[in-house]
Scaffold this motif. Structure first.
Motif, PDB file in Angstrom:
ATOM      1  N   GLY A 458     -18.253 -86.924 -33.532  1.00 24.56           N
ATOM      2  CA  GLY A 458     -17.313 -87.727 -32.754  1.00 24.56           C
ATOM      3  C   GLY A 458     -16.001 -87.000 -32.577  1.00 24.56           C
ATOM      4  N   ASN A 459     -15.161 -87.519 -31.674  1.00 25.47           N
ATOM      5  CA  ASN A 459     -13.844 -86.919 -31.459  1.00 25.47           C
ATOM      6  C   ASN A 459     -13.014 -86.968 -32.738  1.00 25.47           C
ATOM      7  N   ILE A 460     -12.195 -85.968 -32.908  1.00 22.03           N
ATOM      8  CA  ILE A 460     -11.263 -85.947 -34.038  1.00 22.03           C
ATOM      9  C   ILE A 460      -9.853 -85.919 -33.452  1.00 22.03           C
ATOM     10  N   TYR A 461      -9.002 -86.778 -33.946  1.00 19.57           N
ATOM     11  CA  TYR A 461      -7.637 -86.866 -33.421  1.00 19.57           C
ATOM     12  C   TYR A 461      -6.668 -86.349 -34.482  1.00 19.57           C
ATOM     13  N   ALA A 462      -5.673 -85.624 -34.052  1.00 18.70           N
ATOM     14  CA  ALA A 462      -4.735 -85.054 -35.023  1.00 18.70           C
ATOM     15  C   ALA A 462      -3.341 -84.977 -34.415  1.00 18.70           C
ATOM     16  N   LEU A 485      14.057 -70.972 -40.058  1.00 18.86           N
ATOM     17  CA  LEU A 485      13.055 -71.735 -40.790  1.00 18.86           C
ATOM     18  C   LEU A 485      12.211 -72.498 -39.787  1.00 18.86           C
ATOM     19  N   HIS A 486      10.932 -72.500 -40.046  1.00 18.49           N
ATOM     20  CA  HIS A 486      10.022 -73.270 -39.202  1.00 18.49           C
ATOM     21  C   HIS A 486       9.300 -74.250 -40.119  1.00 18.49           C
ATOM     22  N   PHE A 487       9.378 -75.527 -39.779  1.00 20.74           N
ATOM     23  CA  PHE A 487       8.671 -76.537 -40.575  1.00 20.74           C
ATOM     24  C   PHE A 487       7.589 -77.154 -39.710  1.00 20.74           C
ATOM     25  N   SER A 488       6.402 -77.276 -40.285  1.00 25.56           N
ATOM     26  CA  SER A 488       5.335 -77.908 -39.521  1.00 25.56           C
ATOM     27  C   SER A 488       4.580 -78.898 -40.387  1.00 25.56           C
ATOM     28  N   ALA A 489       4.008 -79.878 -39.729  1.00 25.88           N
ATOM     29  CA  ALA A 489       3.206 -80.888 -40.427  1.00 25.88           C
ATOM     30  C   ALA A 489       2.011 -81.226 -39.554  1.00 25.88           C
ATOM     31  N   PHE A 490       0.910 -81.525 -40.207  1.00 28.21           N
ATOM     32  CA  PHE A 490      -0.321 -81.779 -39.464  1.00 28.21           C
ATOM     33  C   PHE A 490      -1.049 -82.937 -40.126  1.00 28.21           C
ATOM     34  N   ALA A 491      -1.371 -83.936 -39.346  1.00 30.75           N
ATOM     35  CA  ALA A 491      -2.088 -85.099 -39.884  1.00 30.75           C
ATOM     36  C   ALA A 491      -3.417 -85.227 -39.174  1.00 30.75           C
ATOM     37  N   VAL A 492      -4.478 -85.234 -39.953  1.00 31.78           N
ATOM     38  CA  VAL A 492      -5.812 -85.415 -39.375  1.00 31.78           C
ATOM     39  C   VAL A 492      -6.595 -86.319 -40.312  1.00 31.78           C
ATOM     40  N   LYS A 493      -7.167 -87.365 -39.720  1.00 25.61           N
ATOM     41  CA  LYS A 493      -7.837 -88.400 -40.515  1.00 25.61           C
ATOM     42  C   LYS A 493      -6.873 -88.842 -41.614  1.00 25.61           C
TER      43      LYS A 493
END
Lengths: 797, 311
Positions: A458-462, A485-493
């Protein structure tokens, strides 16, 4: 880390202490077209304090009050000097005139000096007009193929568009078209890239020392900017080549207010082959018809509108598709018919709406809303029927990735010694890892069987968030630093990853002609590309990190120096070391398009590291221009699942040399020549074989053979032959009443070198084959593309 | 994938390709010994010793790779027991039954080769608790076929890694002229295949998802001759199912061999599968397994399968 932040904040606040200063700001444009000039120089001729224009042509330079001689210059344009009495903040929009050859000397010298001054390293800029002079595959000028000629960049398999930068994979390149990521840059399985050079304004490759404004990939940033469209008058270009035809038109919608540009390109071999196929079908009889074809096309469009001196919007879009199909129908016009259709489609769409706003003479903002989509689809449909029997089979598989993104970037130039950039972006990813649709229907003598099913992942959304701040600042005249400075965040499920990535690059000027540079960059990447192939197959699948598949990370340090020889030749030497973690690879034997198994189970993770030296000698002026790029590099991988020992990366190449020359004989004729040499890539070959577990007595008794298996002791244990190739080209230009026409002729792989594409072991069935002797196995090499000639005709007005 | 390969390769090869034979020899550093043997308490010892071949060497029976003059020393729980005796075709045997839970170690030496060694432990058998079978008959193109299903249940031992293989065979007889025996092809239903490392033929799986649980394996089993026979005379058929508990190395070996066979020669761009080996300084597998089996007897009458008793 906290200490680093404090130092950064302190440094950024230095400008507050300055006083009695005023700012000159504005935009720099091409006088003939109104195109913004990116990276133009603006400096005080007396103090040499200066700045450069940003991606939208905006500049801001703060100087002490008083009488100032300000110089505006850009490569290929006549420079302008303005004397102004700086008593207040001043807005100056400048239009530079494209220069004639003699005037370029001083300006190109300035360009070299600018590179010496810059705190950035590991950056290559490619002027578009030079790209078109370089001989190319099938006559299709191609920025990706040209970038492959730069040191630090490997090209992958012969003729393909893969970019392997400093030991990284093709998925580790952030390829931006007007700031929007393009996920698959391949036309025709990677033998052409999706970028039509007629639509492009500038191309910049960053291989290391990444400024904080870039993030999301490990190995490189390829920043491609489209033209805006001529603000003054209508222009165009049509060209017809061996495999494709293209057209470009641009012009003002409202002079000096609004403009457009549109380009289109399409291959036409399929159209030419249709009459041939029709003839063959006619000869076969109308009851048996077979058609097949392949083509790709791409479209670029862009419009922009200046609301005021402070506001401008841009709407740009790219769309490109590759389509292959085949169909066969048979009908005896009595009691039997059948049809079989096959299709393979893939393509990208990117679109962006951008708004430039100048808050004041020191603060510039660009806000962008963008959409990017890559999709792939393969399918087959089969149908057969007679009086009592009917069968219908359909298979369809699709996958892809969609991004919706919103971002805002600010350029803040408080004083001439500081250039601050900060911004944030949000990307909503939709990963479509693959859905199979399978249906089967059969009716035989009244009995019907029916299968209709859809299965797959199925599709995965992030969600991905990036923020950054960077300052490009000077410490005296000798030292310039870009810290950020580089800040990153990633949310998946239900998984949430974050990363704080420090970036630092600096320049120390040793003399008027010599600079030393150093950089450090930490990068993190949340999306992976599943690929098991050395050519650009559209089945390559983008997927996000998961619980078990962690984000890829890299750290890179680089040291280098740059020397300016008489303002004519630049020589740069850089060394780098890069560590990579959480790289993924298909497990040996894992197969594609397996939908009944989670993709995470098909891959394994490991580490990589690469190091090397890059030398670039470049000459941009005079009749003879070009560069010599040499790379000495090592790239290693270690995946415990694959091998307990380290092994060379598939694109590990010890020596890589490119010589790229263009010679401008006169305004009517120019020549181009390219010679490339590279150590052969490693591949995995079995050196011996042995018996698999079995009952050998039974084997020998019943079959007279034994169950041998090929033995692979180490990954990438064999080096293919070295790669080398010479390409030659010549362009004939002629002024016509309404424009200029150009005939281009050339040859790719001029001395017919058989470069290895892949190797395999097979029985030797050559002309001396002895049928009575036991069959003998040999190693065979497949080569492509020897002595491919090309020609093209173009007319621009 | 095959679609793409089928499409891309001809395209590339027709554009401007050429194939040339390279005269490289691809020489290995050394010819090595290969040990292939699997121990089980149900059989006497038999280990095969052969050698590696250069990839280009003749594979015909005139050039057999067996090593018949090796010395094979056999140890149990670290204690030397005996040398195995050489037979023909590279086999080394001894009238000895390995025991459950014991660690076995062999060393092999032969003139001209480096010594090799390997060890394995015979795992405990895992008991089949029950098997439930069902059968239906379906017709296709006027022929009747048997569709046989089974649910086999066992209890997975807790606190240890277990590796399983399930195989089956059948024996068909009418008491006179028909007397036929062959292996069964097993198959796991599509939706459950992802739990298995091999979901057809002989099934392979681990207790990764089911450690310490009561597990029921659902599968169908078939064999062409048997299915066709459903439409003929009255026959008696005996099905035997073997639940084999494998040593870890043996399991990984079978899994990699299966991957190898599935992918062999498929795609020139694909990385080849490296077959697992636990033989030090050599190749092959020295593994072990322990078996529990269950037998079902059925009476086969035309168009149906009559449930019979469990012996």
């Amino acid at each position: 880390m906290r200490r680093g932040l404090l130092i950064l904040i302190f440094t950024l606040s230095v400008f507050v202490l300055h006083a009695q200063k005023h700012t000159i700001s504005g935009f720099i444009y091409d006088q003939s077209s109104g195109e913004p000039l990116l990276g133009a120089n603006i400096y005080d001729a007396d103090t040499y304090q200066g700045t450069t224009s940003n991606s939208y042509g905006f500049y801001s330079l703060t100087l002490k009050s008083g009488l100032k001689n300000i110089v505006f210059s850009f490569v290929g344009y006549g420079q302008q000097k303005l004397t102004i009495n700086l008593t207040k903040d001043t807005l100056i929009n400048i239009e530079l005139k494209p220069s004639v050859e003699l005037e370029e000397v001083e300006i190109k010298a300035t360009a070299i000096r600018q590179k010496l001054e810059s705190s950035q390293m590991s950056v290559n800029e490619l002027p578009m007009k030079d790209i078109k002079k370089i001989p190319v595959f099938f006559g299709e000028s191609d920025i990706i193929k040209t970038i492959q000629l730069l040191p630090g960049v490997q090209s992958g398999s012969d003729g393909t568009s893969g970019l392997y930068v400093r030991g990284g994979g093709p998925e580790e390149n952030l390829i931006l078209l007007d700031g929007v990521p393009v996920y698959n840059v391949n036309h025709l399985f990677g033998f052409f890239s999706v970028f039509n050079t007629d639509a492009l304004n500038s191309v910049t490759l960053v291989k290391g020392g990444f400024p904080a404004r870039y993030g999301g990939r490990l190995s490189s940033v390829l920043d491609i900017r489209m033209k805006e469209g001529n603000m003054k008058e209508y222009h165009g270009n049509v060209s017809v080549g061996l495999i494709s035809a293209k057209v470009m038109v641009e012009g003002p919608i409202k002079k000096d207010k609004s403009s457009f540009i549109f380009t289109a390109r399409r291959t036409y071999l399929d159209l030419l082959s249709m009459p041939v196929q029709a003839y063959v079908n006619k000869r076969n009889g109308y009851d048996d018809q077979s058609y097949g074809g392949y083509h790709f096309y791409d479209l670029n469009g862009k419009i922009n509108y200046k609301f005021s001196e402070k506001d401008r919007i841009y709407l740009s879009a790219y769309m490109g598709n590759d389509k292959a199909f085949g169909r066969n129908t048979y009908d005896n016009n009595k009691d039997y018919s059948s049809s079989d259709r096959f299709k393979l489609y893939w393509g990208n769409i990117t679109s962006a709406l951008r708004w430039n706003h100048l808050f004041n003479e020191k603060l510039f903002a660009n806000t962008r809303f963008s959409y990017s989509r890559y999709g792939f689809n393969v399918g087959e449909e089969y149908e057969t029927r007679d009086t009592s029997y009917y069968e219908h089979f359909k298979y369809d598989y699709g996958s892809g990735i969609d991004d919706l993104a919103l971002s805002t970037d600010f350029d803040y130039v408080p004083v001439s010694s500081h250039y601050i950039r900060f911004g944030a972006s949000y990307i909503y990813h939709t990963f479509r890892p693959g859905v199979n649709v399978y249906s089967y229907k059969e009716k035989d003598s009244g009995i019907t069987s029916n299968v209709d099913t859809t299965y797959g992942n199925g599709n995965i959304y992030a969600s991905e968030i990036d923020t950054y701040i960077e300052d490009d600042f000077s410490l005296g005249r000798l030292i310039k630093i870009n810290a950020g400075l580089h800040f990153s965040a990633f949310a998946v499920k239900d998984k949430f990853y974050t990363s704080l990535q420090p970036r630092l690059s600096m320049r120390v000027r040793a003399s008027r002609r010599l600079s030393f540079k150093a950089s450090y960059a930490s990068m993190q990447q949340y999306i992976h590309l599943l690929t098991n192939s050395s050519i650009g197959l559209p089945t390559d699948l983008w997927l996000p990190v998961t619980d078990t598949i962690k984000p890829m990370r890299s750290q890179q340090v680089a040291l280098g120096g740059m020397y300016n020889f008489n303002d004519v030749v630049e020589v740069s030497l850089e060394g780098y070391y890069k560590w990579m973690r959480n790289l993924i690879e298909y497990k040996p034997g894992a197969s594609y398009l397996v939908s009944n198994q989670s993709w995470q189970d098909l891959v394994t993770t490991g580490i990589g590291w690469s190091y090397g030296l890059e030398l670039l000698i470049k000459k941009d002026m005079g009749k003879l221009t070009g560069w010599i790029g040499y790379t000495l590099a090592w790239s290693w991988r270690q995946f415990d699942y694959v091998s307990p020992e380290k092994y060379p990366y598939r694109y590990d190449r010890r020596h890589d040399l490119s010589i790229v020359l263009t010679y401008h004989l006169n305004d009517k004729i120019d020549f181009g020549a390219t010679w490339v040499y590279g150590t052969g890539y490693p591949v995995t070959l079995p050196y011996d074989k042995y018996l698999a577990l079995a009952d050998y007595k039974t084997y020998l008794k019943y079959w007279g053979t034994l169950p041998y298996v090929d033995n692979v002791e180490k990954r990438n244990n064999y080096r293919m032959a070295d790669y080398h190739r010479l390409d030659l080209g010549v362009n004939f230009h002629k002024k016509k009443k309404h424009g200029e026409r150009t005939w281009s002729f050339g040859i790719y792989n001029a001395y017919f070198r058989q470069n290895p594409f892949f190797l395999y072991i097979d029985y030797d069935y050559d002309e001396n084959y002895d049928a009575t002797a036991p069959p003998k196995k040999v190693l065979k090499q497949v080569s492509l593309f020897r002595g491919i000639p090309y020609f093209s005709y173009s007319f621009k007005w | 994938m095959k679609y793409i390969t089928l499409l891309v390769l001809p395209l590339l090869l027709t554009v401007s390709s050429c194939v040339k034979v390279l005269n490289d020899e691809l020489k290995s550093e050394k010819i090595k010994l290969v040990v292939n043997g699997v121990l089980t308490p149900d059989s006497t010892l038999a280990v095969n010793i052969s050698r590696t071949f250069n990839i280009f060497d003749d594979e015909s029976v005139q050039n057999l790779p067996f090593v018949d003059d090796a010395t094979v020393k056999f140890y149990q729980n670290g204690e030397y027991l005996f040398d195995l005796e050489s037979q023909d075709t590279g086999y080394y045997v001894k009238n000895f039954y390995p025991q459950t839970g014991k660690k076995y170690f062999i060393t092999v030496s032969a003139t001209g080769y480096d010594d090799v060694s390997a060890e394995t432990v015979v795992p405990d058998a895992v008991k089949i608790e029950k098997i439930d079978t069902s059968s239906t008959v379906y017709e296709e193109f006027g022929t009747k076929y048997l569709n046989l299903k089974a649910d086999l249940t066992y209890n997975d031992p807790e606190n240890e890694d277990n590796f399983y293989m399930l195989t089956g065979k059948y024996h068909l007889t009418n008491g006179s002229d028909i007397n036929y025996e062959d292996v069964l092809d097993l198959m796991v239903p599509e939706g459950e295949a992802e739990l298995f490392d091999k979901s057809y033929g002989a099934l392979l799986w681990t207790d990764k998802f089911t450690n310490g649980q009561e597990v029921t394996v659902h599968f169908t089993y078939y064999q062409w001759y048997l299915m066709k026979a459903a439409g003929k005379d009255n026959l008696n058929v005996t099905f035997t199912f073997y639940l084999k508990s494998l040593s870890k190395d043996y399991y990984i070996y079978l899994k990699s061999l299966n991957l190898y066979n599935e992918n062999f020669g498929d795609d020139p761009f694909m990385e080849p599968v490296i077959i697992h080996s636990n033989v030090k300084n050599g190749y092959g597998i020295f593994g072990a397994f322990n078996t529990d089996s269950i037998v079902i007897v059925r009476e086969l009458i035309p168009g149906n399968l009559k449930e019979g008793g469990r012996p």
